[in-house]
Design an enzyme around this catalytic site. Structure first.
Site, mmCIF file in Angstrom:
data_model
loop_
_atom_site.group_PDB
_atom_site.id
_atom_site.type_symbol
_atom_site.label_atom_id
_atom_site.label_comp_id
_atom_site.label_asym_id
_atom_site.label_seq_id
_atom_site.Cartn_x
_atom_site.Cartn_y
_atom_site.Cartn_z
ATOM 1 N N ASN A 197 0.804 -1.231 0.000
ATOM 2 C CA ASN A 197 0.000 0.000 0.000
ATOM 3 C C ASN A 197 0.838 1.283 0.000
ATOM 4 O O ASN A 197 0.444 2.280 -0.573
ATOM 5 C CB ASN A 197 -1.006 -0.007 1.152
ATOM 6 C CG ASN A 197 -0.346 -0.190 2.498
ATOM 7 O OD1 ASN A 197 0.799 -0.615 2.598
ATOM 8 N ND2 ASN A 197 -1.064 0.150 3.538
ATOM 9 N N GLU B 21 4.285 -4.768 11.996
ATOM 10 C CA GLU B 21 3.265 -3.754 11.679
ATOM 11 C C GLU B 21 2.184 -4.451 10.882
ATOM 12 O O GLU B 21 2.336 -4.664 9.679
ATOM 13 C CB GLU B 21 3.891 -2.620 10.851
ATOM 14 C CG GLU B 21 4.900 -1.783 11.601
ATOM 15 C CD GLU B 21 4.296 -0.992 12.733
ATOM 16 O OE1 GLU B 21 3.055 -0.919 12.844
ATOM 17 O OE2 GLU B 21 5.066 -0.457 13.544
ATOM 18 N N GLU C 195 7.279 2.093 14.787
ATOM 19 C CA GLU C 195 8.030 2.770 13.740
ATOM 20 C C GLU C 195 7.970 4.269 14.017
ATOM 21 O O GLU C 195 7.134 4.757 14.771
ATOM 22 C CB GLU C 195 7.444 2.440 12.362
ATOM 23 C CG GLU C 195 7.578 0.956 12.089
ATOM 24 C CD GLU C 195 7.529 0.572 10.629
ATOM 25 O OE1 GLU C 195 6.496 0.802 9.993
ATOM 26 O OE2 GLU C 195 8.536 0.015 10.129
#
Ligand code: NAD
Length: 489
Positions: A155, A252, A463
């Protein structure tokens, strides 16, 4: 025939493009037209070996440089990315199908922010501590892990390549990055730019491949850490493989995040947040607030305005700057999203807007209409599973305690949001939501300064921000004895 976005070769190792034609051929397809834009080879075991060996060779000298010197190179890379924003954004649009209107402000720019931020904090962010112990003392230092592997989703290919690369590099590691097989192109450009900025060869290598290639990287004995952006099922496999060798991991993963709109919220602002948090990047955003809980008192007005704004969205050619909605990143993803839309209809949700393939786009593109379902209940499939497409579920609620319990009733815990004019309620509610990143009166903003990541099945590790450095380094403690050793024997 020349292909529109064919790179020089499939992989980028030790400062140059590398090909191994023994690797399985795969095609990169422009999702807006179905056109093949590049043909690449997946990495063979020999390519994996070459990439890791080159990273391992380069890392010690890099780690021995001062953080300021490492940071300077990353900041230069940020400048180059900004200078080439248009070219990189067009490539990102070809890679993903996302509208240029978005990629020009959100993709290379966010990657550049990451290089700039980590380049800038390099000198201060890696300090250790001094611990007084009477006469003796100890100190800690933050040391790099060694060779880190990054595995990306499709994405935000350029952003993910930078979000993983920047903290890894600034902390003194080398990185081998494997982009998603759906979006192989952007990361190669990031690797090229880092070399141009002065990064020594071997510190940021990119190799192509899919779920067969990932395990070759994760199981390699010279790899110290794996950072994955992907789905929960993939996360489970990658974490299990990494655990076998006790490697560091950052996960993630996916989400099914709640967005709660109280009766006192600014309705237009909440609708804007809900639309951005469901339709941006054609809904392919992990932190999307896909379960929009709207207080029953404002439901009718909310849905009326939401329907009008959703139906006015411009769907079309992603290269046209007016286009607001592009295609899904792949044919398979469109099929998956359409099947969820059918499940929503079959399970009794009320279709408010969209609900299928738009009729204003011709050709072979993987388009889906931005879709809104109302009267969604907690047990419906569309309210429980991550769709990863432009499908918003609106659920009704009456009171605060009830909505918090329902919002938390999910295996995921990536994000969440609250829209309300009541300051104390906003803080009280986010305090109780089980998620890694929460927003009040806005949604999905993820500047590099703030930590980003999930809880529960949405993953672990963070992150961005100073927190990311902790996940790409470890503490070494040194105890210093200042007197003679007092041995009892
Ligand atoms: P995916 O899990 O199918 O693939 C992700 C990556 O993992 C790809 O590069 C793939 O090749 C690789 N992979 C697949 N199986 C593997 C295995 N067994 N071992 C090693 N590598 C393997 O995910 P996707 O479809 O590319 O992306 C969509 C998912 O990513 C969604 O669930 C979305 O929520 C999530 N996502 C999360 C974040 C976040 O920051 N939390 C950001 C973007 C996307």
């Amino acid at each position: 025939m020349t292909l529109k976005a064919q790179p020089i070769a499939s992989h980028f190792i030790d400062g140059e493009y590398v090909e191994d034609t023994d690797g399985t051929v795969f095609e990169s397809i422009y999702p807006a037209t179905g056109e093949v834009i590049a043909r690449l080879h997946a990495a063979t075991p020999a390519i994996v070996e070459q990439a890791i060996a080159s990273a391992k060779r380069a890392q010690p000298e890099w780690a021995a440089m001062s953080p300021t010197a490492r940071g300077r190179i990353l900041k230069r890379a940020a400048d180059i990315m900004r200078e080439r924003n248009r070219e990189l954004s067009e490539l990102e649009t070809l890679d993903t199908g996302k509208p240029i209107q978005e990629t020009i402000v959100a993709d290379p720019t966010s990657g550049a922010d990451s290089f700039e931020f980590f380049g800038g904090i390099a000198a201060a962010g890696l300090n250790g501590s001094y611990i007084p112990l009477g006469g003796d003392f100890a100190y800690t230092k933050r040391v790099p892990l060694g060779v880190c592997v990054g595995i990306g989703a499709w994405n935000y290919p350029q952003q993910i390549a930078c979000w993983k690369g920047a903290p890894a590099l600034v902390a003194g590691n080398a990185m081998v990055f494997k982009p998603s097989e759906n979006t192989p192109l952007g990361a190669l450009k990031i690797a090229e730019i880092l070399i141009e900025a002065g990064l020594p060869k071997g510190l940021y290598n990119v190799i192509q491949g899919d779920r067969e290639t990932g395990p070759l990287l994760i199981n390699h004995p010279d790899v110290a850490k794996v950072s994955l952006t992907g789905s929960v099922p993939t996360g489970r496999k990658v974490a299990a493989a990494a655990a076998g060798n006790l490697k560091h991991v950052t996960m993630e993963l996916g989400g099914k995040s709640p967005m709660i709109v109280f009766e006192d919220a600014d309705i237009d602002s909440a609708i804007g947040g809900a639309m951005l948090g469901n339709f941006y990047s054609t809904g392919q955003v992990c932190s999307n607030g896909t379960r929009v809980f709207v207080n029953r008192k404002i439901k009718a007005e909310f849905l009326k305005r939401l329907k009008a704004r959703t139906e006015a969205m411009l769907i079309g050619d992603p290269m046209d700057e007016a286009t607001q909605v592009g295609p899904m990143a792949s044919w398979a993803q469109r099929e998956k999203v359409l099947s969820y839309i059918e499940k929503g209809k079959a399970e009794g949700a009320t279709l408010v807007a969209g609900g299928g393939i738009p009729n204003n786009v011709s050709g072979e593109g993987y388009y889906v209409q931005p879709t809104v379902f109302a009267d969604v209940t907690d047990d419906m499939t569309i309210a429980r599973e991550e769709i990863f497409g432009p499908v918003m579920c609106v659920l009704d609620f009456d009171d605060e305690a009830e909505v918090i319990a329902r919002a938390n009733d999910t295996e995921f815990g990536l994000s969440g949001g609250v829209f309300t004019a009541d300051l104390t309620r906003a803080h009280r509610v986010v305090d109780q939501l089980e998620a890694g990143t929460l927003w009040i009166n806005t949604y999905n903003l993820c500047p590099v300064e703030i930590p980003f990541g999930g809880s529960k099945q949405s993953g672990f590790g963070r992150e961005n921000s100073l927190a990311a450095l902790e996940h790409y380094s470890e503490l070494k403690t040194v105890y210093v004895g200042m007197g003679p050793v007092q041995a009892p024997y």
